[in-house]
Design a protein around this motif. Structure first.
Motif, PDB file in Angstrom:
ATOM      1  N   UNK A  52       0.818  -1.215   0.000  1.00  0.00           N
ATOM      2  CA  UNK A  52       0.000   0.000   0.000  1.00  0.00           C
ATOM      3  C   UNK A  52       0.850   1.262   0.000  1.00  0.00           C
ATOM      4  N   UNK A  53       2.153   1.100   0.105  1.00  0.00           N
ATOM      5  CA  UNK A  53       3.049   2.256   0.153  1.00  0.00           C
ATOM      6  C   UNK A  53       3.404   2.708  -1.261  1.00  0.00           C
ATOM      7  N   UNK A  54       3.412   4.021  -1.474  1.00  0.00           N
ATOM      8  CA  UNK A  54       3.737   4.567  -2.796  1.00  0.00           C
ATOM      9  C   UNK A  54       5.246   4.554  -3.001  1.00  0.00           C
ATOM     10  N   UNK A  55       5.677   4.130  -4.188  1.00  0.00           N
ATOM     11  CA  UNK A  55       7.091   4.162  -4.555  1.00  0.00           C
ATOM     12  C   UNK A  55       7.428   5.591  -4.977  1.00  0.00           C
ATOM     13  N   UNK A  56       8.351   6.229  -4.279  1.00  0.00           N
ATOM     14  CA  UNK A  56       8.583   7.657  -4.464  1.00  0.00           C
ATOM     15  C   UNK A  56       9.172   8.002  -5.828  1.00  0.00           C
ATOM     16  N   UNK A  57      10.134   7.215  -6.292  1.00  0.00           N
ATOM     17  CA  UNK A  57      10.802   7.501  -7.567  1.00  0.00           C
ATOM     18  C   UNK A  57       9.936   6.995  -8.723  1.00  0.00           C
ATOM     19  N   UNK A  58       9.556   7.901  -9.621  1.00  0.00           N
ATOM     20  CA  UNK A  58       8.627   7.538 -10.703  1.00  0.00           C
ATOM     21  C   UNK A  58       9.219   6.485 -11.637  1.00  0.00           C
ATOM     22  N   UNK A  59      10.507   6.619 -11.953  1.00  0.00           N
ATOM     23  CA  UNK A  59      11.152   5.649 -12.845  1.00  0.00           C
ATOM     24  C   UNK A  59      11.190   4.271 -12.191  1.00  0.00           C
ATOM     25  N   UNK A  60      11.544   4.236 -10.916  1.00  0.00           N
ATOM     26  CA  UNK A  60      11.561   2.968 -10.188  1.00  0.00           C
ATOM     27  C   UNK A  60      10.164   2.368 -10.115  1.00  0.00           C
ATOM     28  N   UNK A  61       9.161   3.215  -9.930  1.00  0.00           N
ATOM     29  CA  UNK A  61       7.779   2.730  -9.867  1.00  0.00           C
ATOM     30  C   UNK A  61       7.367   2.079 -11.194  1.00  0.00           C
ATOM     31  N   UNK A  62       7.742   2.700 -12.304  1.00  0.00           N
ATOM     32  CA  UNK A  62       7.415   2.140 -13.624  1.00  0.00           C
ATOM     33  C   UNK A  62       8.125   0.800 -13.838  1.00  0.00           C
ATOM     34  N   UNK A  63       9.395   0.737 -13.464  1.00  0.00           N
ATOM     35  CA  UNK A  63      10.148  -0.508 -13.597  1.00  0.00           C
ATOM     36  C   UNK A  63       9.533  -1.613 -12.734  1.00  0.00           C
ATOM     37  N   UNK A  79      11.902  -3.196  -4.436  1.00  0.00           N
ATOM     38  CA  UNK A  79      13.017  -3.520  -3.542  1.00  0.00           C
ATOM     39  C   UNK A  79      14.061  -4.342  -4.290  1.00  0.00           C
ATOM     40  N   UNK A  80      13.613  -5.330  -5.071  1.00  0.00           N
ATOM     41  CA  UNK A  80      14.540  -6.156  -5.841  1.00  0.00           C
ATOM     42  C   UNK A  80      15.357  -5.313  -6.821  1.00  0.00           C
ATOM     43  N   UNK A  81      14.685  -4.384  -7.501  1.00  0.00           N
ATOM     44  CA  UNK A  81      15.377  -3.525  -8.466  1.00  0.00           C
ATOM     45  C   UNK A  81      16.391  -2.643  -7.748  1.00  0.00           C
ATOM     46  N   UNK A  82      15.976  -2.083  -6.624  1.00  0.00           N
ATOM     47  CA  UNK A  82      16.866  -1.201  -5.859  1.00  0.00           C
ATOM     48  C   UNK A  82      18.098  -1.966  -5.395  1.00  0.00           C
ATOM     49  N   UNK A  83      17.898  -3.183  -4.906  1.00  0.00           N
ATOM     50  CA  UNK A  83      19.022  -4.001  -4.452  1.00  0.00           C
ATOM     51  C   UNK A  83      19.971  -4.299  -5.613  1.00  0.00           C
ATOM     52  N   UNK A  84      19.401  -4.597  -6.768  1.00  0.00           N
ATOM     53  CA  UNK A  84      20.224  -4.897  -7.945  1.00  0.00           C
ATOM     54  C   UNK A  84      21.062  -3.682  -8.348  1.00  0.00           C
ATOM     55  N   UNK A  85      20.489  -2.486  -8.212  1.00  0.00           N
ATOM     56  CA  UNK A  85      21.173  -1.267  -8.645  1.00  0.00           C
ATOM     57  C   UNK A  85      22.165  -0.735  -7.601  1.00  0.00           C
TER      58      UNK A  85
END
Length: 218
Positions: A52-63, A79-85
């Protein structure tokens, strides 16, 4: 058959902070710490649904939406994408810092509220709520606006159905004003963005000071 928890261990668990419970959940994990695992740990320790939490970064949200599936919600995918990056977060403190950057969710602050008798409704869900809490902080879906009201327990114990005057003044100094439509002291960020962590800390600090000054024994 599962062994019963002793009274001493049960008492210890009940008196742990939410941060301590989260750290315990993380340290007990085996294998890869990924988005789904972290979301489950947060649900277990805080009772919070990160979906239910909004993903702050728009690009990350789209990915995250692109990567998500019926078994992988966008929050876990983000979270998975952030960890990878950015590299793998291992400790509880590292994971909490990561989640604050992704979702604007300050778990350290939320954990502290459980001891301060302040209820918090945010991300379309109850984050902190105890029967003897004295004040409620309610944030909008995107954390752009915030309102503060007394709880029913506060009114029952004091006979006061509004915020105390010293708290009203402190909130006014932060930019809050009484809004008749929402019947609460209310702040809406004029730039349309989520309020900063500093503003949240200042708001909670003002409420905590009011409680410690006059209402700690209620």
């Amino acid at each position: 058959m599962e062994k019963p928890i002793s009274d001493a261990l049960q008492h210890e668990k009940e008196n742990q902070s939410k941060v301590e419970l989260m750290d315990q959940c993380i340290s007990s994990l085996e294998g890869e710490i990924n988005g789904l695992v972290i979301c489950r740990a947060i649900q277990q320790a805080f009772g919070m649904d990160l979906s239910k939490a909004r993903i702050l970064d728009k690009e990350l949200a789209l990915q995250a939406v692109h990567l998500s599936s019926p078994t992988l919600p966008p929050s876990a995918a983000a979270i998975d994408i952030y960890i990878e990056q950015h590299g793998r977060a291992v400790s509880g403190s590292e994971i909490r810092a990561m989640l604050n950057r992704i979702f604007g969710t300050n778990l350290e602050g939320i954990s502290a509220l459980h001891q301060q008798r302040i209820s918090l409704y945010s991300k379309d869900q109850w984050i902190v709520r105890n029967d003897k809490d004295l004040f409620l902080v309610h944030t909008g879906t995107d954390d752009v606006d915030v309102k503060v009201v007394p709880t029913a327990y506060f009114t029952e114990k004091t006979g006061i159905d509004s915020l105390p005057e010293d708290l009203q003044q402190e909130l006014s100094n932060l930019g809050f004003a009484f809004d008749e439509q929402v019947d609460a002291y209310y702040f809406c960020n004029p730039n349309g963005k989520a309020v900063l962590d500093l503003f949240k800390r200042q708001t909670m600090g003002a409420i905590h000071r009011a409680i410690q000054k006059s209402y700690a024994t209620l």
